[in-house]
Design a protein around this motif. Structure first.
Motif, PDB file in Angstrom:
ATOM      1  N   ASN A 100      55.932  52.439  57.818  1.00  0.00           N
ATOM      2  CA  ASN A 100      57.176  53.170  57.546  1.00  0.00           C
ATOM      3  C   ASN A 100      57.921  52.577  56.364  1.00  0.00           C
ATOM      4  OD1 ASN A 100      56.836  55.001  59.595  1.00  0.00           O
ATOM      5  ND2 ASN A 100      58.255  54.000  61.005  1.00  0.00           N
ATOM      6  N   LYS A 107      56.338  53.757  53.246  1.00  0.00           N
ATOM      7  CA  LYS A 107      56.569  55.189  53.067  1.00  0.00           C
ATOM      8  C   LYS A 107      57.979  55.469  52.544  1.00  0.00           C
ATOM      9  CE  LYS A 107      57.094  58.641  56.386  1.00  0.00           C
ATOM     10  NZ  LYS A 107      56.692  59.214  57.675  1.00  0.00           N
ATOM     11  N   HIS A 108      58.938  54.637  52.944  1.00  0.00           N
ATOM     12  CA  HIS A 108      60.334  54.849  52.556  1.00  0.00           C
ATOM     13  C   HIS A 108      60.791  53.879  51.461  1.00  0.00           C
ATOM     14  CE1 HIS A 108      60.973  57.905  55.537  1.00  0.00           C
ATOM     15  NE2 HIS A 108      60.389  57.132  56.439  1.00  0.00           N
ATOM     16  N   ASP A 123      70.046  52.546  48.158  1.00  0.00           N
ATOM     17  CA  ASP A 123      70.247  53.970  48.367  1.00  0.00           C
ATOM     18  C   ASP A 123      71.705  54.296  48.060  1.00  0.00           C
ATOM     19  OD1 ASP A 123      69.606  56.574  48.993  1.00  0.00           O
ATOM     20  OD2 ASP A 123      69.595  56.270  51.160  1.00  0.00           O
ATOM     21  N   ASP A 144      68.848  55.173  59.248  1.00  0.00           N
ATOM     22  CA  ASP A 144      67.897  54.144  58.810  1.00  0.00           C
ATOM     23  C   ASP A 144      66.950  53.763  59.942  1.00  0.00           C
ATOM     24  OD1 ASP A 144      68.963  54.006  56.246  1.00  0.00           O
ATOM     25  OD2 ASP A 144      70.251  52.294  56.707  1.00  0.00           O
ATOM     26  N   ARG A 185      64.228  56.477  60.553  1.00  0.00           N
ATOM     27  CA  ARG A 185      63.139  56.562  59.583  1.00  0.00           C
ATOM     28  C   ARG A 185      62.299  55.305  59.481  1.00  0.00           C
ATOM     29  NH1 ARG A 185      64.978  55.504  53.621  1.00  0.00           N
ATOM     30  NH2 ARG A 185      66.745  54.146  53.999  1.00  0.00           N
TER      31      ARG A 185
END
Length: 156
Positions: free
Chosen positions: A13, A16-17, A37, A149, A152
């Protein structure tokens, strides 16, 4: 789910993020990842995350002391005057955790400790992630960000 399986899923994960490994002193944490972010409510955020070995937690005090250590890591890796909000997630993957451990993680809050570190407990046997609930009133932005957060990155 075994703790190693959970760890591997979280690592997938984080890739991926776009969470990158932190290339600085990590104060004894095995792996620390970070991402930047821009959040409509909170503004610019710098997110730090780590997983803690299951043998590192046997009592509620372990949750608090580890979260405090991770908070120190956030402070050390955030420049004075940096215009981002640092957020930290410390996840304890534990097979069938004692309820006092889950409560210690949930009660370690931003308001009480003036920090943005959220300790979380993943129950490997029940495959359940215990996170902080979003309050109904004040301070919702940070907690809503935490919920997004966590979803995900740590829910598998």
């Amino acid at each position: 789910m075994e703790t190693a399986q959970y760890h591997d899923a979280v690592v997938a994960n984080r890739r991926k993020h776009d969470f990158e490994a932190v290339d600085v002193e990590t104060n004894g944490f095995e792996a620390v990842w970070e991402a930047y972010d821009n959040d409509a409510t909170v503004g610019a955020v710098r997110i730090f995350a780590t997983l803690v070995r299951e043998d590192a937690v046997s009592a509620p005090d372990d949750i608090v002391s580890t979260a405090d250590e991770f908070r120190d890591l956030l402070i050390a890796n955030t420049a004075e005057g940096e215009r981002t909000t640092p957020l930290g997630y410390v996840v304890f993957a534990v097979p069938s955790p004692d309820p006092s451990i889950v409560e210690a993680a949930k009660s370690y809050t931003v308001a009480q400790r003036r920090t943005n570190v959220f300790p979380l407990v993943y129950d490997c046997e029940a495959e359940t992630l215990h996170r902080h609930e979003v309050p109904r009133l004040k301070g919702r932005g940070i907690y809503k960000r935490q919920a997004a957060d966590v979803e995900r990155l740590f829910e598998v």
